[in-house]
Design a protein around this motif. Structure first.
Motif, PDB file in Angstrom:
ATOM      1  N   PHE A  78     -21.536 155.142  -9.296  1.00 40.44           N
ATOM      2  CA  PHE A  78     -21.436 154.995  -7.844  1.00 40.44           C
ATOM      3  C   PHE A  78     -19.988 155.176  -7.377  1.00 40.44           C
ATOM      4  O   PHE A  78     -19.377 154.281  -6.804  1.00 40.44           O
ATOM      5  CB  PHE A  78     -21.968 153.604  -7.459  1.00 40.44           C
ATOM      6  N   ALA A 132     -21.054 146.091  -6.755  1.00 39.36           N
ATOM      7  CA  ALA A 132     -21.813 147.341  -6.947  1.00 39.36           C
ATOM      8  C   ALA A 132     -22.054 148.067  -5.635  1.00 39.36           C
ATOM      9  O   ALA A 132     -23.101 148.672  -5.446  1.00 39.36           O
ATOM     10  CB  ALA A 132     -23.149 147.021  -7.626  1.00 39.36           C
ATOM     11  N   MET A 134     -22.890 146.873  -3.056  1.00 37.13           N
ATOM     12  CA  MET A 134     -24.204 146.344  -2.689  1.00 37.13           C
ATOM     13  C   MET A 134     -24.252 145.936  -1.216  1.00 37.13           C
ATOM     14  O   MET A 134     -23.400 145.199  -0.726  1.00 37.13           O
ATOM     15  CB  MET A 134     -24.568 145.157  -3.580  1.00 37.13           C
ATOM     16  N   THR A 135     -25.268 146.449  -0.547  1.00 39.14           N
ATOM     17  CA  THR A 135     -25.482 146.148   0.865  1.00 39.14           C
ATOM     18  C   THR A 135     -26.176 144.796   1.004  1.00 39.14           C
ATOM     19  O   THR A 135     -27.114 144.505   0.247  1.00 39.14           O
ATOM     20  CB  THR A 135     -26.384 147.240   1.482  1.00 39.14           C
TER      21      THR A 135
HETATM   22  N1  GLN Z   1     -25.428 150.221  -0.967  1.00 35.41           N
HETATM   23  C1  GLN Z   1     -26.620 150.561  -1.647  1.00 35.41           C
HETATM   24  C2  GLN Z   1     -27.443 149.342  -1.928  1.00 35.41           C
HETATM   25  O1  GLN Z   1     -26.971 148.255  -1.810  1.00 35.41           O
HETATM   26  C3  GLN Z   1     -26.379 151.343  -2.933  1.00 35.41           C
HETATM   27  C4  GLN Z   1     -25.615 150.595  -3.974  1.00 35.41           C
HETATM   28  C5  GLN Z   1     -25.532 151.316  -5.328  1.00 35.41           C
HETATM   29  O2  GLN Z   1     -26.263 152.254  -5.590  1.00 35.41           O
HETATM   30  N2  GLN Z   1     -24.658 150.888  -6.193  1.00 35.41           N
HETATM   31  O3  GLN Z   1     -28.567 149.429  -2.280  1.00 35.41           O
END
Ligand code: GLN
Length: 298
Positions: A78, A132, A134-135
């Motif tokens: 990513f 990550a 991450m949202t």
């Molecule tokens: N931001 C996206 C999510 O949280 C992708 C994150 C990722 O693939 N590492 O799902």
């Protein structure tokens, strides 16, 4: 820029220390350097002092400090947030977690795994923190605590250069690739099951990483890949002429945060470090640095 370089250097030192089991004295020296760069050493040490008052009964901070390492769970496919640089994990989230590890006076260990497994891994005690890209979502909030937001992104489309797809409506009947378990996956899945793409014949194909999906796009097995803006941009820049990025986003903005276990006393430490890095511009500088570092890594 100096701050970022100092931080990167501190992070690099940390990795080499982790790799060769460095002595505690040199480890402490690198901790001090990074803490003063982050400008939050005083507050963070008082966090550490009160760490035993964790509400959950067991202190994550005390456990991490006794173990001597902070274990970060991520998916290294990513970029620029996490990727493999040579043989080492690198990226914006890796540097943020390295700064948190420094604040705690421990080494950072990065565990690279499938993105759709990171929450289970955290909850089942296989790591201390998720970094990550991450949202924050309602569903994930059922399982984890999120830090303050450190970056805002959105879903973009990766397309063949001659594609006429320009908006969500143009995805009708198309074969769409996504990374499993991501917000892009959930968004497109929703559009196909109960949204604009319902009954258009559009299909969803899931991949372990956006890069794997993009290979199928290059091979003509997909019409489009839906992915977060920065990784999408990186993949396009690594395949100049063969892929292009959509002009705009196809969904609302998404907020990135780090995740820890519910009730963890690690959260205030994480937010303290993030606040310092947001305030002095380090995070923006790291995004620029790692974007440039991955742009030509075709
Ligand atoms: N931001 C996206 C999510 O949280 C992708 C994150 C990722 O693939 N590492 O799902």
């Amino acid at each position: 820029m100096k701050k970022v370089l100092a931080m990167l250097l501190a992070a690099a030192m940390m990795f080499s220390l982790a790799a060769c089991g460095g002595s505690s004295s040199s480890s402490a020296a690198s901790t001090d350097a990074a803490s003063s760069e982050a400008g939050s050493s005083t507050e963070a040490s008082s966090e550490e002092g009160s760490s035993e008052e964790a509400s959950s009964g067991e202190s994550d901070v005390a456990r991490i400090q006794a173990a001597g390492e902070l274990v970060m769970l991520t998916n290294c496919g990513f970029p620029p947030f996490e990727y493999i640089d040579g043989t080492e994990p690198a990226g914006v989230d890796v540097d943020i977690c390295a700064a948190i590890a420094e604040e705690l006076g421990v080494e950072l260990r990065v565990v690279d795994m499938d993105f759709d497994g990171v929450i289970n891994a955290l909850v089942s005690g296989k790591g201390d923190i998720i970094g990550a890209g991450m949202t924050i979502t309602e569903e994930r909030l059922q399982s984890v605590d999120f830090s303050d937001v450190y970056f805002t992104s959105a879903q973009y489309m990766i397309l063949p250069p001659d594609s006429t797809i320009a908006s969500l409506a143009d995805l009708a009947g198309k074969s769409i690739g996504v990374q499993t378990g991501t917000t892009g996956d959930l968004f497109i899945d929703g559009e196909i099951s109960d949204g604009a793409l319902k009954d258009t014949g559009a299909t969803l194909k899931q991949y372990k990483t956006g890069l794997e999906a993009s290979l199928d796009l290059l091979n003509g097995r997909l019409d489009v890949v839906v992915l977060d803006q920065f990784p999408a941009q990186t993949i396009v820049s690594q395949n100049e002429g063969a892929l292009k990025l959509s002009d705009g986003a196809i969904n609302d903005s998404e907020s990135y945060a780090l995740a820890v276990n519910k009730g963890s006393d690690l959260l205030p430490v994480v937010n303290e470090v993030l606040a310092g890095m947001l305030e002095d511009g380090s995070i923006d500088e790291l995004v620029t640095f790692h974007t440039e570092n991955t742009a030509d890594a075709a």
